[in-house]
Design a protein around this motif. Structure first.
Motif, PDB file in Angstrom:
ATOM      1  N   GLU A 181       0.829  -1.192   0.000  1.00 13.67           N
ATOM      2  CA  GLU A 181       0.000   0.000   0.000  1.00 13.67           C
ATOM      3  C   GLU A 181       0.872   1.254   0.000  1.00 13.67           C
ATOM      4  O   GLU A 181       1.697   1.442   0.897  1.00 13.67           O
ATOM      5  CB  GLU A 181      -0.896   0.005   1.245  1.00 13.67           C
ATOM      6  N   TRP A 182       0.693   2.087  -1.032  1.00 14.14           N
ATOM      7  CA  TRP A 182       1.413   3.360  -1.091  1.00 14.14           C
ATOM      8  C   TRP A 182       0.830   4.334  -0.083  1.00 14.14           C
ATOM      9  O   TRP A 182      -0.384   4.439   0.056  1.00 14.14           O
ATOM     10  CB  TRP A 182       1.316   3.974  -2.478  1.00 14.14           C
ATOM     11  N   LYS A 183       1.722   5.056   0.609  1.00 18.28           N
ATOM     12  CA  LYS A 183       1.310   6.107   1.547  1.00 18.28           C
ATOM     13  C   LYS A 183       2.207   7.317   1.318  1.00 18.28           C
ATOM     14  O   LYS A 183       3.407   7.172   1.092  1.00 18.28           O
ATOM     15  CB  LYS A 183       1.484   5.647   2.999  1.00 18.28           C
TER      16      LYS A 183
ATOM     17  N   TRP B  34       6.394   9.426  -1.191  1.00 20.79           N
ATOM     18  CA  TRP B  34       5.615   8.191  -1.239  1.00 20.79           C
ATOM     19  C   TRP B  34       6.458   7.003  -0.793  1.00 20.79           C
ATOM     20  O   TRP B  34       7.574   6.798  -1.259  1.00 20.79           O
ATOM     21  CB  TRP B  34       5.105   7.937  -2.650  1.00 20.79           C
ATOM     22  N   THR B  35       5.906   6.219   0.108  1.00 22.11           N
ATOM     23  CA  THR B  35       6.528   5.020   0.650  1.00 22.11           C
ATOM     24  C   THR B  35       5.505   3.894   0.555  1.00 22.11           C
ATOM     25  O   THR B  35       4.313   4.128   0.711  1.00 22.11           O
ATOM     26  CB  THR B  35       6.919   5.255   2.128  1.00 22.11           C
ATOM     27  N   LYS B  36       5.984   2.695   0.310  1.00 22.27           N
ATOM     28  CA  LYS B  36       5.068   1.558   0.199  1.00 22.27           C
ATOM     29  C   LYS B  36       5.149   0.715   1.465  1.00 22.27           C
ATOM     30  O   LYS B  36       6.225   0.252   1.844  1.00 22.27           O
ATOM     31  CB  LYS B  36       5.431   0.711  -1.018  1.00 22.27           C
TER      32      LYS B  36
ATOM     33  N   PHE C 172       8.996   0.154   2.051  1.00 15.71           N
ATOM     34  CA  PHE C 172       9.833   0.223   0.854  1.00 15.71           C
ATOM     35  C   PHE C 172       9.911   1.687   0.430  1.00 15.71           C
ATOM     36  O   PHE C 172       8.881   2.332   0.229  1.00 15.71           O
ATOM     37  CB  PHE C 172       9.185  -0.650  -0.221  1.00 15.71           C
ATOM     38  N   VAL C 173      11.137   2.210   0.322  1.00 14.90           N
ATOM     39  CA  VAL C 173      11.340   3.613  -0.059  1.00 14.90           C
ATOM     40  C   VAL C 173      12.082   3.640  -1.397  1.00 14.90           C
ATOM     41  O   VAL C 173      13.301   3.398  -1.444  1.00 14.90           O
ATOM     42  CB  VAL C 173      12.148   4.370   1.019  1.00 14.90           C
TER      43      VAL C 173
END
Length: 139
Positions: free
Chosen positions: A46-48, A56-58, A70-71
């Motif tokens: 999920e992207w945030k 954006w980080t997942k 995940f960056v």
């Protein structure tokens, strides 16, 4: 400038953008994703958007539990872990590389545990991610 290569709040990233941004390191990301899908149930991504400094980080989850974040960066990526006390102890007693172990004592404790991140640039780094996920899952 944001930590993530994706820094525009109005433009949520997608896989094609990630492939382009990561370049050759995308195959390392795919190795991790494949391991997760083969070994854990209900893995979701999920992207945030966490703000201008992060971008954006997942979030990678197994069920409701966050495994890591995940960056995506330009030509590489970072993995961000948050570990509880038992998992931190397990890391120190593991066969993880000393470079990874050295990150954990310096990690900042937040409400949900000790957080640290590192660049994933080689297959040895993907192995470390896999081991850290297993440690987090068991602790």
């Amino acid at each position: 400038m944001a930590l993530s290569v994706f820094d525009e709040k109005a433009s949520m990233p997608h896989d094609d953008m990630t492939v382009i941004a990561l370049g050759d390191s995308y195959k390392l990301w795919e190795t991790i994703r494949n391991h997760l899908s083969e070994n854990y149930r209900n893995v979701t991504e999920e992207w945030k958007f966490y703000g201008k400094e992060s971008g954006w980080t997942k979030n990678i989850k197994s069920g409701k539990r966050t495994l890591f974040m995940f960056v995506p960066m330009n030509g590489k990526f970072q993995i961000y872990f948050t570990l509880g006390e038992r998992a931190v102890a397990a890391v120190h007693n593991s066969d993880l590389p000393k470079e990874i172990k050295s990150l954990v004592p310096d990690a900042k404790q937040c409400v949900c545990g000790f957080g640290f991140r590192f660049d994933v640039e080689t297959m040895l780094d993907t192995d470390a991610v896999v081991k850290l996920v297993a440690i987090k899952d068991k602790n």
